[in-house]
Design an enzyme around this catalytic site. Sequence first.
Site, mmCIF file in Angstrom:
data_model
loop_
_atom_site.group_PDB
_atom_site.id
_atom_site.type_symbol
_atom_site.label_atom_id
_atom_site.label_comp_id
_atom_site.label_asym_id
_atom_site.label_seq_id
_atom_site.Cartn_x
_atom_site.Cartn_y
_atom_site.Cartn_z
ATOM 1 N N TRP A 418 23.948 -12.423 12.974
ATOM 2 C CA TRP A 418 25.222 -11.891 13.483
ATOM 3 C C TRP A 418 25.258 -11.985 15.000
ATOM 4 O O TRP A 418 26.226 -12.478 15.583
ATOM 5 C CB TRP A 418 25.413 -10.432 13.054
ATOM 6 C CG TRP A 418 26.763 -9.878 13.446
ATOM 7 C CD1 TRP A 418 27.876 -9.785 12.660
ATOM 8 C CD2 TRP A 418 27.138 -9.346 14.736
ATOM 9 N NE1 TRP A 418 28.921 -9.243 13.377
ATOM 10 C CE2 TRP A 418 28.497 -8.964 14.663
ATOM 11 C CE3 TRP A 418 26.462 -9.169 15.940
ATOM 12 C CZ2 TRP A 418 29.193 -8.403 15.734
ATOM 13 C CZ3 TRP A 418 27.161 -8.620 17.028
ATOM 14 C CH2 TRP A 418 28.506 -8.250 16.913
ATOM 15 N N TYR A 422 27.691 -14.315 17.213
ATOM 16 C CA TYR A 422 28.611 -13.676 18.159
ATOM 17 C C TYR A 422 28.430 -14.263 19.557
ATOM 18 O O TYR A 422 29.408 -14.447 20.292
ATOM 19 C CB TYR A 422 28.368 -12.167 18.184
ATOM 20 C CG TYR A 422 29.379 -11.395 18.997
ATOM 21 C CD1 TYR A 422 30.675 -11.203 18.534
ATOM 22 C CD2 TYR A 422 29.036 -10.850 20.233
ATOM 23 C CE1 TYR A 422 31.607 -10.485 19.272
ATOM 24 C CE2 TYR A 422 29.961 -10.133 20.984
ATOM 25 C CZ TYR A 422 31.245 -9.954 20.501
ATOM 26 O OH TYR A 422 32.168 -9.264 21.249
ATOM 27 N N ASP A 438 29.671 -9.401 9.248
ATOM 28 C CA ASP A 438 30.242 -8.345 10.073
ATOM 29 C C ASP A 438 30.778 -7.216 9.198
ATOM 30 O O ASP A 438 31.378 -7.449 8.141
ATOM 31 C CB ASP A 438 31.377 -8.934 10.931
ATOM 32 C CG ASP A 438 32.007 -7.900 11.832
ATOM 33 O OD1 ASP A 438 31.399 -7.560 12.856
ATOM 34 O OD2 ASP A 438 33.114 -7.422 11.496
#
Length: 491
Positions: A418, A422, A438
Amino acid sequence: MNGDQTLWYAALKARDPKFDGRIFVGVSSTGIYCRPVCSARTPKAENCHFYPSAAAAERDGYRPCLKCRPELAPGLSVVDLSGRYIQVAIRLIEQGFLNSHSCEELAARLGISDRQLRRVFAASFGASPVEYAQSCRLLQAKRLLMDTRLPLAEVALSAGFSSLRRFNELFSARYRMTPSSLRTQSTGQDDGLTLFLSYRPPYDWPWMMRFLASRAVDGVDCVTAEGHYLRSLRAGSGETAAWGWIRVVPEEKRSRVRVQVAPALTRHVPEVLRRVRQLLDLDADPQAILNDLRELAADSPGLRLPGCVDAFEQSVRAILGQVVSVRMAARFAGEVARCWGQAIETPFGEITHLFPEARTLAQVAPEELKSIGIPLRRAASVVLLAAAVCEGRLSLDNVLDVEGQIAVLTAIPGIGKWTATYVAMRAWSWPDAFLQDDYLIKQRFPGMTPGKIARYAERWRPWRAYATLHLWHNDNWLQQQPAATAVNGDA
């Protein structure tokens, strides 16, 4: 330029902003080239010659229009170009790479042959890399001549010319006027560097400013009550490094932003403007995104992908944001800036520090970061990230192999998929990043595993980062589908 001449002429007649920056029109009766949004009288069709870039128009002898100012046109988004390596080539050229290196060295930096580099530039821009770079320098000089009162020598240096003499010669030969004669027509003010960047509407400024405000780092950046974005900024490297501040003011009625730049950053104006474009996603093509996302983006076609002005800073902020609220992550980042960032003077009381560089945080013990409230494991990840950057094991700027660098990031203890994705989304402005793990994304698809969500999201390529934003933005998206149960069935 191959394509639909009838369509382009219709866009010119309609002054259609969707084509701004995508095409330029050379008018044979005047010898001038314009943006399709130019307010001048529309020329006859037989006098119009369309080009994919300003460089191509200038190669054929056309001069830039003083009314619509081609240098202010928005750029091309990533998927407009033939692969990410071309996007990186453009960034390197804008940073002045070809001022001191050859095309062969640029191709080697990209990992492709010189022949392939030239072929792709010809296909994408109708010009060679050298012609493209030369137009970039000249148009940047034209921008500074018209919008500032900088001395001509400063204009030449800021635009990437090695000498004032060379600048004068090339500018006069290409534009058939001297820099000083253009300066007499300038609207530049005496109160510093105030420049402009255009974008293709629509643009949801309230959403963007709320996004930036909620993540603002005390002392480093902020959004004012008037909707202005302020921040500190470091540009250049080594002996040419400089630091200062910027203020960005949206001018929605004119589809542009006003950028005020600290005088200390004068020699780095092209880099500063490039970073602002990335931060605010000013080169995006909202119509192309809407065409592919369809009903997902229909209610908010003006959402843009928030980028960053410093990839290392953004990466650290992504790590600090793990498992905590947005506000807590910003507080951690503010403490890092206060303790290890450089204090600077600005006209704004809210902006007091630069975010620390990788070489600084690489020397900080994780326990020191823990002392300001950051969990020890996350603190260790920040230090390891900084060390990887300093040692050259991780590249956060001008990234060519996105998936490869995500793998390098996730190899750092404490950085999961994640966080790495990101970083790709925000620090590298990768438009196809998708955060299927998410928390909010999983809420939008109740009962589906991350794997099924990822398979469903395949329909949104190559805009899955924008799909992520729209899913965050619209908590009723699933219920708004004609047959909500079909979502699970399609997965």
